[in-house]
Design a protein around this motif. Structure first.
Motif, PDB file in Angstrom:
ATOM      1  N   ILE A  40      41.830  40.281  31.666  1.00  0.00           N
ATOM      2  CA  ILE A  40      40.692  40.054  32.563  1.00  0.00           C
ATOM      3  C   ILE A  40      41.089  40.357  33.999  1.00  0.00           C
ATOM      4  O   ILE A  40      40.334  40.979  34.766  1.00  0.00           O
ATOM      5  CB  ILE A  40      40.188  38.606  32.425  1.00  0.00           C
ATOM      6  N   SER A  41      42.303  39.933  34.371  1.00  0.00           N
ATOM      7  CA  SER A  41      42.773  40.203  35.735  1.00  0.00           C
ATOM      8  C   SER A  41      43.021  41.689  35.942  1.00  0.00           C
ATOM      9  O   SER A  41      42.688  42.243  36.999  1.00  0.00           O
ATOM     10  CB  SER A  41      44.050  39.407  36.017  1.00  0.00           C
ATOM     11  N   LEU A  42      43.599  42.365  34.949  1.00  0.00           N
ATOM     12  CA  LEU A  42      43.847  43.808  35.076  1.00  0.00           C
ATOM     13  C   LEU A  42      42.542  44.587  35.158  1.00  0.00           C
ATOM     14  O   LEU A  42      42.457  45.602  35.865  1.00  0.00           O
ATOM     15  CB  LEU A  42      44.680  44.289  33.882  1.00  0.00           C
ATOM     16  N   ASN A  43      41.515  44.135  34.444  1.00  0.00           N
ATOM     17  CA  ASN A  43      40.224  44.819  34.471  1.00  0.00           C
ATOM     18  C   ASN A  43      39.614  44.835  35.866  1.00  0.00           C
ATOM     19  O   ASN A  43      38.845  45.740  36.207  1.00  0.00           O
ATOM     20  CB  ASN A  43      39.264  44.132  33.488  1.00  0.00           C
ATOM     21  N   LEU A  44      39.950  43.840  36.668  1.00  0.00           N
ATOM     22  CA  LEU A  44      39.444  43.811  38.036  1.00  0.00           C
ATOM     23  C   LEU A  44      39.921  45.026  38.809  1.00  0.00           C
ATOM     24  O   LEU A  44      39.196  45.562  39.660  1.00  0.00           O
ATOM     25  CB  LEU A  44      39.900  42.525  38.731  1.00  0.00           C
ATOM     26  N   LEU A  45      41.144  45.489  38.526  1.00  0.00           N
ATOM     27  CA  LEU A  45      41.675  46.688  39.171  1.00  0.00           C
ATOM     28  C   LEU A  45      41.285  47.957  38.413  1.00  0.00           C
ATOM     29  O   LEU A  45      40.685  48.865  38.970  1.00  0.00           O
ATOM     30  CB  LEU A  45      43.198  46.610  39.263  1.00  0.00           C
ATOM     31  N   LEU A  46      41.644  47.995  37.132  1.00  0.00           N
ATOM     32  CA  LEU A  46      41.436  49.199  36.346  1.00  0.00           C
ATOM     33  C   LEU A  46      39.964  49.487  36.099  1.00  0.00           C
ATOM     34  O   LEU A  46      39.519  50.630  36.193  1.00  0.00           O
ATOM     35  CB  LEU A  46      42.176  49.063  35.008  1.00  0.00           C
ATOM     36  N   GLY A  47      39.199  48.458  35.791  1.00  0.00           N
ATOM     37  CA  GLY A  47      37.809  48.665  35.422  1.00  0.00           C
ATOM     38  C   GLY A  47      36.850  48.799  36.583  1.00  0.00           C
ATOM     39  O   GLY A  47      35.911  49.602  36.533  1.00  0.00           O
ATOM     40  N   PHE A  48      37.074  48.035  37.651  1.00  0.00           N
ATOM     41  CA  PHE A  48      36.090  47.989  38.733  1.00  0.00           C
ATOM     42  C   PHE A  48      36.514  48.747  39.987  1.00  0.00           C
ATOM     43  O   PHE A  48      35.683  48.987  40.865  1.00  0.00           O
ATOM     44  CB  PHE A  48      35.771  46.538  39.088  1.00  0.00           C
ATOM     45  N   THR A  49      37.791  49.104  40.115  1.00  0.00           N
ATOM     46  CA  THR A  49      38.208  49.941  41.243  1.00  0.00           C
ATOM     47  C   THR A  49      38.801  51.267  40.788  1.00  0.00           C
ATOM     48  O   THR A  49      39.004  52.159  41.595  1.00  0.00           O
ATOM     49  CB  THR A  49      39.257  49.227  42.126  1.00  0.00           C
ATOM     50  N   GLY A  50      39.092  51.377  39.488  1.00  0.00           N
ATOM     51  CA  GLY A  50      39.636  52.623  38.964  1.00  0.00           C
ATOM     52  C   GLY A  50      41.109  52.825  39.226  1.00  0.00           C
ATOM     53  O   GLY A  50      41.619  53.927  39.036  1.00  0.00           O
ATOM     54  N   GLN A  51      41.834  51.768  39.630  1.00  0.00           N
ATOM     55  CA  GLN A  51      43.256  51.882  39.938  1.00  0.00           C
ATOM     56  C   GLN A  51      44.079  51.366  38.760  1.00  0.00           C
ATOM     57  O   GLN A  51      43.992  50.193  38.407  1.00  0.00           O
ATOM     58  CB  GLN A  51      43.594  51.084  41.206  1.00  0.00           C
ATOM     59  N   SER A  53      47.228  50.049  37.128  1.00  0.00           N
ATOM     60  CA  SER A  53      48.490  49.377  37.456  1.00  0.00           C
ATOM     61  C   SER A  53      49.289  49.198  36.171  1.00  0.00           C
ATOM     62  O   SER A  53      48.887  48.451  35.281  1.00  0.00           O
ATOM     63  CB  SER A  53      48.231  48.017  38.111  1.00  0.00           C
ATOM     64  N   LEU A  54      50.427  49.890  36.066  1.00  0.00           N
ATOM     65  CA  LEU A  54      51.292  49.741  34.909  1.00  0.00           C
ATOM     66  C   LEU A  54      52.440  48.779  35.185  1.00  0.00           C
ATOM     67  O   LEU A  54      53.400  48.720  34.420  1.00  0.00           O
ATOM     68  CB  LEU A  54      51.833  51.112  34.472  1.00  0.00           C
ATOM     69  N   GLY A  55      52.336  48.052  36.279  1.00  0.00           N
ATOM     70  CA  GLY A  55      53.321  47.027  36.585  1.00  0.00           C
ATOM     71  C   GLY A  55      52.682  45.663  36.679  1.00  0.00           C
ATOM     72  O   GLY A  55      53.225  44.753  37.311  1.00  0.00           O
ATOM     73  N   HIS A  56      51.529  45.505  36.042  1.00  0.00           N
ATOM     74  CA  HIS A  56      50.770  44.264  36.186  1.00  0.00           C
ATOM     75  C   HIS A  56      51.501  43.066  35.601  1.00  0.00           C
ATOM     76  O   HIS A  56      51.284  41.934  36.033  1.00  0.00           O
ATOM     77  CB  HIS A  56      49.401  44.422  35.523  1.00  0.00           C
TER      78      HIS A  56
END
Length: 346
Positions: A40-51, A53-56
């Protein structure tokens, strides 16, 4: 349709322990749920900003260590003869420390790395996770290195002398995980539906256009990274206090891949996506384990992932949404054989 899925899943998961007798399955659900919070936390970056992060996992691990060390206490020496001694605190303060410390590192990483985009950002996040892992491995005085931090106290809620609830059993920890997951979902949902959420989606769709209408790209992405890291730190805290032992393996790249799979398969950029992906890929290994060897389990795991991505390229949540909307549209569409009514006719 997708907005009804998380509440429905929450109700089902809340009732699940009532009929579940196998503690092994309950343990797997707790572990999968903790990593679903990370998704859920990663989706905030990957899903909603398109960034991407493979170091999450670094923020997850930082939260685990921060919470454990706050609860256990430590005595560590720093350069110039400085020594910091901490006697240990209530585990709930460890949970809060995990959120704050992970959020702070998320802010620092975002502030530095969002000056670059694309593959450069991915490389920065991978390097950050590896540096943190090496620090945890080699700073033995603080983290015990490969010997691991042990005897981490159970999570507690309440205040000494007033009343406390200690989460000792698997059922108690299950509902604690479920409560934190629901809270994380609500925070993300509130955020993405706000003006700030529209700015994030604007940067994802067309960064130059968003900046031309006044969106501060670096500030928006940094705030998103901070909140994302803070939620991942909360998940790490639950992990530490549930297993009561952590070592540098908590920073393994495999865990980041697991979170990415949950987000992408469920549907990145949707609120329900990480929840659905977490349920599927958090429980699938457990469901397969009694019936096949470990090698066959991973083959089936990969086959299910490929099948989902092939048949539902946008993820399970958007597919279900489209399916429901399509059926609803066909149900409301008039029959081509129906006699058209003239204006004024009853």
């Amino acid at each position: 349709m997708t907005r009804y899925l998380p509440p429905l899943i929450l109700v089902v998961l809340a009732l699940l322990p009532l009929g579940l007798k196998d503690p092994y399955i309950l343990n797997a659900l707790i572990t999968g749920g903790i990593f679903a919070i990370g998704a859920i936390s990663l989706n905030l970056l990957l899903g909603f900003t398109g960034q991407l992060s493979l170091g999450h996992i670094a923020f997850f691990g930082i939260g685990a260590y921060a919470s454990a060390l706050t609860a256990l206490g430590f005595d560590v020496g720093l350069p110039f003869g400085v020594r910091i001694v901490h006697e240990g605190a209530h585990p709930f303060f460890g949970f809060l420390a995990a959120i704050v410390v992970s959020g702070l590192f998320g802010y620092l990483v975002g502030r530095l790395s969002f000056r670059v985009r694309g593959a450069y950002f991915v490389i920065v996040t991978i390097c950050f996770a590896e540096v943190v892992r090496l620090v945890a491995l080699n700073w033995i005085e603080l983290t015990q290195g490969p010997l691991a931090l042990t005897s981490i106290p159970f999570m507690k809620l309440g205040f000494p002398g007033v009343g406390e609830l200690t989460f000792r059993t698997k059922v108690q920890n299950y509902y604690l995980m479920l409560g934190v997951a629901a809270l994380a979902y609500l925070v993300v949902a509130r955020l993405v539906r706000s003006r700030f959420g529209r700015a994030m989606r604007g940067l994802k769709e067309n960064e130059q256009l968003a900046m031309s209408v006044g969106v501060n790209a670096t500030k928006t992405l940094t705030v998103a990274a901070t909140l994302s890291a803070a939620i991942a730190g909360a998940a790490g805290s639950l992990y530490a206090h549930y297993f009561r032992i952590i070592d540098p393996d908590v920073f393994l790249f495999t865990y980041t891949v697991t979170m990415v799979i949950m987000v992408v398969s469920g549907g990145k950029g949707t609120l329900a996506g990480p929840v659905i992906g977490g349920v599927i890929f958090g429980t699938l290994p457990v469901a397969l384990r009694p019936y096949m060897a470990p090698e066959a389990q991973w083959i089936v795991y990969g086959a299910v992932l490929i099948l989902i991505l092939f048949l539902m390229p946008r993820g399970v949540a958007p597919f279900l949404d489209d399916l429901f909307r399509g059926r609803l549209t066909r149900a409301k569409a008039p029959s081509p054989l129906a006699k058209p009514q003239l204006e004024g006719q009853p």
